[in-house]
Design a protein around this motif. Structure first.
Motif, PDB file in Angstrom:
ATOM      1  N   ARG A 240       8.640   8.669  13.142  1.00  0.00           N
ATOM      2  CA  ARG A 240       7.980   8.576  11.844  1.00  0.00           C
ATOM      3  C   ARG A 240       8.823   7.689  10.947  1.00  0.00           C
ATOM      4  O   ARG A 240      10.052   7.737  10.983  1.00  0.00           O
ATOM      5  CB  ARG A 240       7.844   9.970  11.230  1.00  0.00           C
ATOM      6  N   LEU A 241       8.172   6.855  10.121  1.00  0.00           N
ATOM      7  CA  LEU A 241       8.927   5.901   9.304  1.00  0.00           C
ATOM      8  C   LEU A 241       8.204   5.630   7.994  1.00  0.00           C
ATOM      9  O   LEU A 241       6.981   5.459   7.970  1.00  0.00           O
ATOM     10  CB  LEU A 241       9.112   4.581  10.061  1.00  0.00           C
ATOM     11  N   ARG A 242       8.995   5.576   6.909  1.00  0.00           N
ATOM     12  CA  ARG A 242       8.504   5.132   5.611  1.00  0.00           C
ATOM     13  C   ARG A 242       9.507   4.148   5.018  1.00  0.00           C
ATOM     14  O   ARG A 242      10.709   4.395   5.060  1.00  0.00           O
ATOM     15  CB  ARG A 242       8.331   6.305   4.636  1.00  0.00           C
ATOM     16  N   VAL A 243       9.001   3.051   4.486  1.00  0.00           N
ATOM     17  CA  VAL A 243       9.839   2.070   3.800  1.00  0.00           C
ATOM     18  C   VAL A 243       9.241   1.841   2.417  1.00  0.00           C
ATOM     19  O   VAL A 243       8.067   1.491   2.297  1.00  0.00           O
ATOM     20  CB  VAL A 243       9.910   0.733   4.564  1.00  0.00           C
ATOM     21  N   TYR A 244      10.061   2.041   1.396  1.00  0.00           N
ATOM     22  CA  TYR A 244       9.593   1.930   0.013  1.00  0.00           C
ATOM     23  C   TYR A 244      10.594   1.087  -0.762  1.00  0.00           C
ATOM     24  O   TYR A 244      11.767   1.450  -0.864  1.00  0.00           O
ATOM     25  CB  TYR A 244       9.506   3.327  -0.600  1.00  0.00           C
ATOM     26  N   ALA A 245      10.161  -0.055  -1.284  1.00  0.00           N
ATOM     27  CA  ALA A 245      11.038  -0.918  -2.076  1.00  0.00           C
ATOM     28  C   ALA A 245      10.615  -0.883  -3.532  1.00  0.00           C
ATOM     29  O   ALA A 245       9.424  -0.949  -3.848  1.00  0.00           O
ATOM     30  CB  ALA A 245      11.009  -2.349  -1.563  1.00  0.00           C
ATOM     31  N   ARG A 246      11.611  -0.763  -4.411  1.00  0.00           N
ATOM     32  CA  ARG A 246      11.379  -0.762  -5.850  1.00  0.00           C
ATOM     33  C   ARG A 246      12.082  -2.000  -6.421  1.00  0.00           C
ATOM     34  O   ARG A 246      13.304  -2.055  -6.504  1.00  0.00           O
ATOM     35  CB  ARG A 246      11.945   0.514  -6.488  1.00  0.00           C
ATOM     36  N   TYR A 247      11.289  -3.003  -6.787  1.00  0.00           N
ATOM     37  CA  TYR A 247      11.844  -4.254  -7.280  1.00  0.00           C
ATOM     38  C   TYR A 247      11.923  -4.261  -8.803  1.00  0.00           C
ATOM     39  O   TYR A 247      11.113  -3.625  -9.484  1.00  0.00           O
ATOM     40  CB  TYR A 247      10.978  -5.432  -6.828  1.00  0.00           C
ATOM     41  N   THR A 248      12.906  -4.987  -9.323  1.00  0.00           N
ATOM     42  CA  THR A 248      13.018  -5.139 -10.770  1.00  0.00           C
ATOM     43  C   THR A 248      11.884  -6.028 -11.278  1.00  0.00           C
ATOM     44  O   THR A 248      11.328  -6.833 -10.532  1.00  0.00           O
ATOM     45  CB  THR A 248      14.375  -5.745 -11.170  1.00  0.00           C
ATOM     46  N   ARG A 249      11.588  -5.868 -12.554  1.00  0.00           N
ATOM     47  CA  ARG A 249      10.434  -6.579 -13.101  1.00  0.00           C
ATOM     48  C   ARG A 249      10.751  -8.034 -13.422  1.00  0.00           C
ATOM     49  O   ARG A 249      11.883  -8.417 -13.659  1.00  0.00           O
ATOM     50  CB  ARG A 249       9.925  -5.864 -14.345  1.00  0.00           C
ATOM     51  N   ARG A 250       9.694  -8.836 -13.427  1.00  0.00           N
ATOM     52  CA  ARG A 250       9.746 -10.211 -13.904  1.00  0.00           C
ATOM     53  C   ARG A 250       8.443 -10.468 -14.652  1.00  0.00           C
ATOM     54  O   ARG A 250       7.363 -10.167 -14.159  1.00  0.00           O
ATOM     55  CB  ARG A 250       9.899 -11.201 -12.754  1.00  0.00           C
ATOM     56  N   GLY A 251       8.570 -11.008 -15.874  1.00  0.00           N
ATOM     57  CA  GLY A 251       7.371 -11.302 -16.650  1.00  0.00           C
ATOM     58  C   GLY A 251       6.555 -10.076 -16.982  1.00  0.00           C
ATOM     59  O   GLY A 251       5.327 -10.144 -17.063  1.00  0.00           O
ATOM     60  N   GLY A 252       7.244  -8.935 -17.175  1.00  0.00           N
ATOM     61  CA  GLY A 252       6.529  -7.726 -17.558  1.00  0.00           C
ATOM     62  C   GLY A 252       5.863  -6.994 -16.417  1.00  0.00           C
ATOM     63  O   GLY A 252       5.107  -6.047 -16.645  1.00  0.00           O
ATOM     64  N   LEU A 253       6.138  -7.392 -15.189  1.00  0.00           N
ATOM     65  CA  LEU A 253       5.546  -6.746 -14.011  1.00  0.00           C
ATOM     66  C   LEU A 253       6.639  -6.394 -13.010  1.00  0.00           C
ATOM     67  O   LEU A 253       7.538  -7.202 -12.768  1.00  0.00           O
ATOM     68  CB  LEU A 253       4.549  -7.681 -13.312  1.00  0.00           C
ATOM     69  N   ASP A 254       6.554  -5.221 -12.405  1.00  0.00           N
ATOM     70  CA  ASP A 254       7.359  -4.957 -11.213  1.00  0.00           C
ATOM     71  C   ASP A 254       6.423  -4.611 -10.060  1.00  0.00           C
ATOM     72  O   ASP A 254       5.309  -4.126 -10.257  1.00  0.00           O
ATOM     73  CB  ASP A 254       8.423  -3.878 -11.440  1.00  0.00           C
ATOM     74  N   ILE A 255       6.888  -4.911  -8.844  1.00  0.00           N
ATOM     75  CA  ILE A 255       6.080  -4.728  -7.633  1.00  0.00           C
ATOM     76  C   ILE A 255       6.851  -3.806  -6.698  1.00  0.00           C
ATOM     77  O   ILE A 255       8.045  -4.027  -6.439  1.00  0.00           O
ATOM     78  CB  ILE A 255       5.803  -6.071  -6.925  1.00  0.00           C
ATOM     79  N   ASN A 256       6.166  -2.803  -6.162  1.00  0.00           N
ATOM     80  CA  ASN A 256       6.834  -1.762  -5.383  1.00  0.00           C
ATOM     81  C   ASN A 256       6.024  -1.452  -4.121  1.00  0.00           C
ATOM     82  O   ASN A 256       5.194  -0.551  -4.111  1.00  0.00           O
ATOM     83  CB  ASN A 256       6.978  -0.514  -6.252  1.00  0.00           C
ATOM     84  N   PRO A 257       6.279  -2.201  -3.031  1.00  0.00           N
ATOM     85  CA  PRO A 257       5.507  -1.995  -1.799  1.00  0.00           C
ATOM     86  C   PRO A 257       5.984  -0.758  -1.028  1.00  0.00           C
ATOM     87  O   PRO A 257       7.192  -0.504  -0.919  1.00  0.00           O
ATOM     88  CB  PRO A 257       5.768  -3.269  -0.987  1.00  0.00           C
ATOM     89  N   PHE A 258       5.030  -0.032  -0.476  1.00  0.00           N
ATOM     90  CA  PHE A 258       5.285   1.168   0.320  1.00  0.00           C
ATOM     91  C   PHE A 258       4.530   1.041   1.629  1.00  0.00           C
ATOM     92  O   PHE A 258       3.335   0.757   1.637  1.00  0.00           O
ATOM     93  CB  PHE A 258       4.799   2.402  -0.452  1.00  0.00           C
ATOM     94  N   ARG A 259       5.247   1.248   2.760  1.00  0.00           N
ATOM     95  CA  ARG A 259       4.609   1.228   4.070  1.00  0.00           C
ATOM     96  C   ARG A 259       5.055   2.458   4.856  1.00  0.00           C
ATOM     97  O   ARG A 259       6.229   2.829   4.841  1.00  0.00           O
ATOM     98  CB  ARG A 259       4.979  -0.048   4.839  1.00  0.00           C
ATOM     99  N   SER A 260       4.105   3.074   5.549  1.00  0.00           N
ATOM    100  CA  SER A 260       4.374   4.334   6.245  1.00  0.00           C
ATOM    101  C   SER A 260       3.624   4.372   7.566  1.00  0.00           C
ATOM    102  O   SER A 260       2.501   3.870   7.679  1.00  0.00           O
ATOM    103  CB  SER A 260       3.926   5.506   5.357  1.00  0.00           C
ATOM    104  N   SER A 261       4.261   4.994   8.568  1.00  0.00           N
ATOM    105  CA  SER A 261       3.597   5.156   9.862  1.00  0.00           C
ATOM    106  C   SER A 261       2.496   6.203   9.802  1.00  0.00           C
ATOM    107  O   SER A 261       1.649   6.258  10.688  1.00  0.00           O
ATOM    108  CB  SER A 261       4.627   5.543  10.935  1.00  0.00           C
ATOM    109  N   GLU A 262       2.510   7.028   8.764  1.00  0.00           N
ATOM    110  CA  GLU A 262       1.493   8.064   8.579  1.00  0.00           C
ATOM    111  C   GLU A 262       0.855   7.895   7.204  1.00  0.00           C
ATOM    112  O   GLU A 262       1.497   7.400   6.276  1.00  0.00           O
ATOM    113  CB  GLU A 262       2.117   9.463   8.688  1.00  0.00           C
TER     114      GLU A 262
END
Length: 274
Positions: A240-262
Motif C-alpha cells: 500500500r502506498l500514498r504520496v502527498y506533496a505540499r508545495y509552497t504558493r506562487r502567485g497566490g496559489l499552492d498546489i498539493n498533489p496526492f496519489r494513493s494505491s487505494e
C-alpha cells in the motif's frame, strides 16, 4: 497547442480584471504519464488540491468581496491546468459583479471542470485563520540523516530499495527537501512530501537521496508526485502506498498533489511554509 511552451508561462502578460474563462490553459496529462509508463488504466487514485488566497469580486452593490478557495482536481482528469493561467483566470473576477458566493462557486466549478476534463470540487471559505489551520505533516523526518549527497538531477530511482527479507512495516516518512523546477521558466518549486506505505522497509538514506535528485529536475508538481509514486511502486513494491506533496504558493496559489494505491480522500493540512 496545449503544451507548456504555448502557455502564458514566461510571457509578458496583461492582467485582465474581468471574467474570461478562455484564460484557462489545460495541458494533457497523457504525454508525461507515458514517460513513466502510465497508460489509460491508472495505477493510482488521487487528487490535486489547489488553495487560492487571492480571490476577490464585487457584490451587487459594487463592494469588493474576498474568500479563500479550495479546488480539487481528480487525478483521473484528462488535463492539468497551468498555474499562471489559473491565476489570470481568478484575477479576472476582481472587477466582476457576482450575485453571491454560490453563483461564483458554480461558475468556477463549470469552467475548471471543462478545462480539466472532470468534475472539479470547489469550496469557498471566509477569510479567517480557522479556514486553513497550520499543522505539521505526520511522520518520521528523513532530513536529519547524516548522509552525503552529490546528485541533484535527473531523478535516480535506482537509489530506492527495500529489504524484502524483513517483516513488513507500516511507516510514514516526511521530507521538506523536495525541490523541482518549472519546465518552462525554470523557476524553483519548493515542497514537503509525505510518503506512507505498508511493505518491506524502505531504506531511508536511499529515499532521501532520491527525493533530493529532483532538485534540478524540470517538471510540474503533479508530474513529480506521479513519478515518485511510480518509482516507489516499481523499486520497493509496497503493498500500500500514498504520496502527498505540499508545495509552497506562487502567485497566490499552492498546489498539493496526492496519489494513493487505494481510494482515499486527503485532508488539506497547510504547513508552516505555506
Amino acid at each position: 497547442m496545449n503544451t507548456p511552451e504555448h502557455s502564458p508561462l514566461g510571457r509578458d502578460t496583461v492582467y485582465a480584471d474581468r471574467y474570461d474563462a478562455s484564460l484557462l490553459f489545460p495541458i494533457p496529462r497523457a504525454d508525461k504519464r507515458a514517460e513513466i509508463g502510465v497508460a489509460e488504466i491508472l495505477p493510482f487514485h488521487g487528487t490535486d488540491i489547489w488553495n487560492a488566497y487571492e480571490l476577490s469580486w464585487l457584490d451587487s452593490r459594487g463592494k469588493p468581496q474576498v474568500a479563500l478557495a479550495e479546488f480539487r482536481v481528480p487525478a483521473s482528469s484528462s488535463h492539468i491546468i497551468e498555474s499562471k493561467s489559473f491565476k489570470l483566470y481568478l484575477n479576472g473576477f476582481a472587477q466582476e459583479s457576482v450575485a453571491d458566493t454560490e453563483a461564483l462557486a458554480e461558475t468556477l466549478r463549470h469552467d475548471l471542470s471543462a478545462a480539466a476534463g472532470a468534475v472539479v470540487g470547489v469550496v469557498l471559505a471566509p477569510v479567517r485563520a480557522a479556514a486553513f489551520p497550520i499543522v505539521d505533516l505526520d511522520g518520521h523526518l528523513l532530513d536529519t540523516q547524516d548522509v552525503a549527497i552529490d546528485h541533484y538531477g535527473p531523478p535516480r530511482p535506482e537509489y530506492l530499495r527495500a529489504d524484502a527479507s524483513a517483516t513488513a512495516v507500516d511507516e510514514t516518512l516526511v521530507s521538506h527537501l523536495l525541490r523541482s523546477n518549472c519546465p518552462v521558466t525554470g523557476q524553483p518549486d519548493w515542497g514537503s512530501v509525505q510518503i506512507a506505505y505498508r511493505g518491506a522497509p524502505i531504506d531511508h538514506a536511499g529515499l532521501l537521496r532520491y527525493l533530493v535528485s529532483f532538485r534540478t529536475h524540470n517538471e510540474f508538481h503533479e508530474q513529480c508526485v506521479e513519478r515518485i509514486f511510480v518509482d516507489l511502486m516499481r523499486r520497493c513494491a509496497p503493498q500500500r502506498l500514498r504520496v502527498y506533496a505540499r508545495y509552497t504558493r506562487r502567485g497566490g496559489l499552492d498546489i498539493n498533489p496526492f496519489r494513493s494505491s487505494e481510494p482515499a480522500t486527503p485532508g488539506n493540512p497547510r504547513n508552516v511554509r505555506q
